[in-house]
Design a protein around this motif. Structure first.
Motif, PDB file in Angstrom:
ATOM      1  N   THR A 192      22.926   1.723 -49.397  1.00 39.99           N
ATOM      2  CA  THR A 192      22.714   2.472 -47.971  1.00 39.99           C
ATOM      3  C   THR A 192      21.724   1.343 -47.254  1.00 39.99           C
ATOM      4  N   GLU A 193      20.400   1.608 -47.337  1.00 38.15           N
ATOM      5  CA  GLU A 193      19.882   0.431 -46.555  1.00 38.15           C
ATOM      6  C   GLU A 193      19.481  -1.050 -46.488  1.00 38.15           C
ATOM      7  N   TYR A 194      20.229  -1.312 -45.796  1.00 40.12           N
ATOM      8  CA  TYR A 194      20.974  -2.669 -45.229  1.00 40.12           C
ATOM      9  C   TYR A 194      19.081  -2.970 -44.766  1.00 40.12           C
ATOM     10  N   THR A 195      18.452  -4.004 -44.584  1.00 41.12           N
ATOM     11  CA  THR A 195      17.667  -4.819 -43.564  1.00 41.12           C
ATOM     12  C   THR A 195      17.678  -6.039 -43.208  1.00 41.12           C
ATOM     13  N   GLY A 196      18.208  -6.773 -43.440  1.00 49.01           N
ATOM     14  CA  GLY A 196      18.962  -8.587 -43.236  1.00 49.01           C
ATOM     15  C   GLY A 196      18.786  -8.705 -44.675  1.00 49.01           C
ATOM     16  N   VAL A 197      18.277 -10.090 -44.247  1.00 50.21           N
ATOM     17  CA  VAL A 197      19.247 -10.868 -45.996  1.00 50.21           C
ATOM     18  C   VAL A 197      17.943 -10.409 -46.907  1.00 50.21           C
ATOM     19  N   VAL A 198      18.346 -10.249 -48.103  1.00 52.02           N
ATOM     20  CA  VAL A 198      17.807 -10.138 -49.272  1.00 52.02           C
ATOM     21  C   VAL A 198      16.271 -11.153 -49.939  1.00 52.02           C
ATOM     22  N   PHE A 199      15.347 -10.983 -49.275  1.00 48.55           N
ATOM     23  CA  PHE A 199      14.664 -12.389 -49.782  1.00 48.55           C
ATOM     24  C   PHE A 199      13.242 -11.425 -50.835  1.00 48.55           C
ATOM     25  N   ASP A 200      13.413  -9.861 -50.802  1.00 44.29           N
ATOM     26  CA  ASP A 200      12.051  -9.979 -51.801  1.00 44.29           C
ATOM     27  C   ASP A 200      12.742  -9.234 -52.799  1.00 44.29           C
ATOM     28  N   PRO A 201      12.342  -9.260 -53.794  1.00 45.40           N
ATOM     29  CA  PRO A 201      12.699  -8.981 -55.373  1.00 45.40           C
ATOM     30  C   PRO A 201      12.831  -7.443 -55.260  1.00 45.40           C
ATOM     31  N   SER A 202      11.241  -6.598 -54.106  1.00 50.44           N
ATOM     32  CA  SER A 202      11.130  -5.491 -54.813  1.00 50.44           C
ATOM     33  C   SER A 202      12.706  -4.597 -54.373  1.00 50.44           C
ATOM     34  N   GLU A 203      13.395  -5.480 -52.709  1.00 55.41           N
ATOM     35  CA  GLU A 203      14.539  -4.582 -52.228  1.00 55.41           C
ATOM     36  C   GLU A 203      15.670  -4.753 -53.541  1.00 55.41           C
ATOM     37  N   GLY A 204      15.506  -6.262 -54.141  1.00 56.71           N
ATOM     38  CA  GLY A 204      16.517  -6.261 -55.261  1.00 56.71           C
ATOM     39  C   GLY A 204      16.152  -5.146 -56.270  1.00 56.71           C
ATOM     40  N   LYS A 205      15.302  -5.244 -56.481  1.00 50.79           N
ATOM     41  CA  LYS A 205      14.905  -3.721 -57.861  1.00 50.79           C
ATOM     42  C   LYS A 205      16.257  -2.702 -56.542  1.00 50.79           C
ATOM     43  N   ARG A 206      15.094  -1.949 -55.889  1.00 50.39           N
ATOM     44  CA  ARG A 206      16.280  -0.516 -55.347  1.00 50.39           C
ATOM     45  C   ARG A 206      17.506  -0.844 -55.535  1.00 50.39           C
ATOM     46  N   ILE A 207      18.147  -2.244 -55.562  1.00 49.07           N
ATOM     47  CA  ILE A 207      19.811  -2.078 -55.278  1.00 49.07           C
ATOM     48  C   ILE A 207      19.988  -2.200 -56.503  1.00 49.07           C
ATOM     49  N   ALA A 208      19.036  -2.816 -57.647  1.00 46.56           N
ATOM     50  CA  ALA A 208      19.240  -2.390 -59.672  1.00 46.56           C
ATOM     51  C   ALA A 208      19.531  -0.905 -59.726  1.00 46.56           C
ATOM     52  N   GLN A 209      18.247  -0.304 -59.219  1.00 48.04           N
ATOM     53  CA  GLN A 209      18.245   0.941 -59.261  1.00 48.04           C
ATOM     54  C   GLN A 209      19.480   1.909 -58.847  1.00 48.04           C
ATOM     55  N   THR A 210      19.968   1.905 -57.806  1.00 49.73           N
ATOM     56  CA  THR A 210      20.740   2.080 -57.068  1.00 49.73           C
ATOM     57  C   THR A 210      21.925   2.059 -57.891  1.00 49.73           C
ATOM     58  N   LEU A 211      22.530   0.598 -57.921  1.00 50.84           N
ATOM     59  CA  LEU A 211      23.378   0.129 -59.534  1.00 50.84           C
ATOM     60  C   LEU A 211      23.546   1.304 -60.241  1.00 50.84           C
ATOM     61  N   GLY A 212      22.622   1.238 -60.870  1.00 49.71           N
ATOM     62  CA  GLY A 212      21.924   2.621 -62.304  1.00 49.71           C
ATOM     63  C   GLY A 212      22.913   1.824 -63.323  1.00 49.71           C
ATOM     64  N   LYS A 213      24.224   2.171 -64.241  1.00 42.14           N
ATOM     65  CA  LYS A 213      24.564   1.519 -65.066  1.00 42.14           C
ATOM     66  C   LYS A 213      25.893   1.769 -65.186  1.00 42.14           C
ATOM     67  N   ASN A 214      26.809   1.603 -63.545  1.00 41.82           N
ATOM     68  CA  ASN A 214      27.660   1.257 -62.818  1.00 41.82           C
ATOM     69  C   ASN A 214      28.180  -0.674 -62.690  1.00 41.82           C
ATOM     70  N   LYS A 215      29.195  -0.833 -62.934  1.00 39.11           N
ATOM     71  CA  LYS A 215      29.563  -1.777 -63.170  1.00 39.11           C
ATOM     72  C   LYS A 215      29.838  -2.664 -61.341  1.00 39.11           C
ATOM     73  N   ALA A 216      30.106  -1.688 -60.396  1.00 38.47           N
ATOM     74  CA  ALA A 216      29.697  -2.379 -59.322  1.00 38.47           C
ATOM     75  C   ALA A 216      28.760  -1.732 -58.003  1.00 38.47           C
ATOM     76  N   ILE A 217      28.201  -2.423 -57.108  1.00 38.09           N
ATOM     77  CA  ILE A 217      28.134  -1.524 -55.883  1.00 38.09           C
ATOM     78  C   ILE A 217      28.611  -1.681 -54.640  1.00 38.09           C
ATOM     79  N   ILE A 218      28.442  -1.060 -54.034  1.00 36.24           N
ATOM     80  CA  ILE A 218      28.650  -1.470 -52.288  1.00 36.24           C
ATOM     81  C   ILE A 218      27.340  -1.806 -51.527  1.00 36.24           C
ATOM     82  N   LEU A 219      27.321  -3.150 -50.811  1.00 36.55           N
ATOM     83  CA  LEU A 219      26.393  -3.424 -50.307  1.00 36.55           C
ATOM     84  C   LEU A 219      26.214  -2.794 -49.394  1.00 36.55           C
ATOM     85  N   GLN A 220      25.945  -1.848 -48.114  1.00 37.87           N
ATOM     86  CA  GLN A 220      26.714  -1.339 -47.403  1.00 37.87           C
ATOM     87  C   GLN A 220      26.193  -2.066 -45.719  1.00 37.87           C
ATOM     88  N   ASN A 221      27.438  -2.324 -44.983  1.00 37.06           N
ATOM     89  CA  ASN A 221      26.779  -3.346 -44.299  1.00 37.06           C
ATOM     90  C   ASN A 221      26.423  -4.643 -44.280  1.00 37.06           C
TER      91      ASN A 221
END
Length: 258
Positions: A152-181
Motif C-alpha cells: 500500500t505504500e505508493y511513493t512514485g516510481v520505484v528507483f530505491d532498492p530499499s522500497e524494492g526490499k519492502r515490496i519483497a517483504q510484503t510479497l512474503g512467500k506468495n506468488k503475487a502482489i498487488i502494488l496499490q496505485n
C-alpha cells in the motif's frame, strides 16, 4: 495447502537439461516469448514493465528487457544480463532502474523464485487502486487464494532498492502482489509460471471489476477455494498453462528466438 497433480503427467513434463548453456537458452527463449505475449495482450505501457529470469549458472544475475524497447520486438539477442549491483554484464543497452530496484530485491529475498513479472496492465492497475485483494469469485481467481499480498505504500516510481526490499517483504512467500496505485507483480519457480500467473491475474482483475460493476459477486466457499487452488494454482499448473501460449507465439513470431 492441498496439492493435486496434473491428471496425466505424461502429456507434458518439466524440462531437464544436459548443460548450463542449454538451460540458459531455454530460459532466454521463454523470457522473449513472455514479452511477445505481454505485447499481444496489451500489457505494454510506454517504457514501463519488466520480466526477469535468473541465470542458471550465476543465480545472483538475471536476464531482463532493455529499457525503452517495445515488448513486441524483443528477441533473445536483445536481452540484458544484470548482476546484483545493477551492472550490465551482457548487452549494450540500458536497464530500467525500476526493474533493478524491484526485481533485485525480490530475487534476493526469494531463492525459490526463478522469474518475476511486472507490468502496468489496464485491469491490474485499475484493480490496484481499490487497495483490495482479489476475491475467490472464479475458478481462475482461486489460483491466488490466500497466496497474494497487497503493498500500500505508493511513493512514485520505484528507483530505491530499499522500497524494492519492502515490496519483497510484503510479497512474503506468495506468488503475487498487488502494488496499490501501480499494478501487479507475479513470481514463479519457472519463467513460464511467472508469466502465466501475471496473465491470469490480470484477467482475474478484469473479471472481478466486471462482476462488481454488474452486481454483488458470490464468493466460492473457503473449503472449495482451497481445493480449486490445489487444482489450478500449483507451480506445475502455472508452468503447464503457459505451454500452449508459448507454442502459439513461437509459431506466429519465430524471430523472437533469434
Amino acid at each position: 495447502m492441498i496439492e493435486i497433480a496434473i491428471p496425466n503427467p505424461n502429456i507434458r513434463q518439466l524440462p531437464t537439461f544436459n548443460s548450463i548453456p542449454e538451460e540458459r537458452l531455454h530460459r532466454q527463449q521463454r523470457l522473449a516469448a513472455a514479452f511477445r505475449l505481454f505485447s499481444r495482450f496489451g500489457f505494454d505501457e510506454g517504457i514501463a514493465g519488466h520480466i526477469t529470469v535468473r541465470d542458471p549458472e550465476n543465480p545472483d544475475n538475471f536476464w531482463v528487457n532493455p529499457l525503452g524497447m517495445h515488448f513486441g520486438l524483443i528477441r533473445v539477442s536483445d536481452l540484458l544480463l544484470v548482476n546484483h549491483k545493477g551492472d550490465i554484464i551482457y548487452g549494450n543497452r540500458s536497464v530500467n532502474g525500476a526493474a533493478f530496484a524491484i526485481h533485485s530485491q525480490v530475487h534476493a529475498a526469494r531463492p525459490d523464485v526463478v522469474a518475476a513479472a511486472h507490468a502496468h496492465s489496464i485491469y491490474g492497475k485499475s484493480w490496484s487502486s481499490l487497495g483490495r485483494l482479489l476475491d475467490p469469485i472464479t475458478q481462475d481467481a482461486c489460483s491466488f487464494y490466500e497466496n497474494h499480498s497487497i503493498f500500500t505504500e505508493y511513493t512514485g516510481v520505484v528507483f530505491d532498492p530499499s522500497e524494492g526490499k519492502r515490496i519483497a517483504q510484503t510479497l512474503g512467500k506468495n506468488k503475487a502482489i498487488i502494488l496499490q496505485n501501480h499494478g501487479l507483480l507475479t513470481v514463479g519457480e519457472t519463467i513460464d509460471a511467472a508469466a502465466w500467473w501475471f496473465i491470469t491475474m490480470e484477467r482475474s482483475c478484469q473479471a472481478q471489476l466486471l462482476a462488481q460493476a454488474a452486481g454483488k459477486p458470490h464468493l466460492i466457499k473457503p473449503e472449495y477455494a482451497k481445493i480449486a487452488y490445489g487444482q489450478v494454482g500449483t507451480p506445475e499448473m502455472g508452468w503447464f498453462s503457459f505451454q500452449p501460449l508459448y507454442e502459439m507465439i513461437v509459431q506466429q513470431e519465430p524471430d523472437l528466438l533469434n
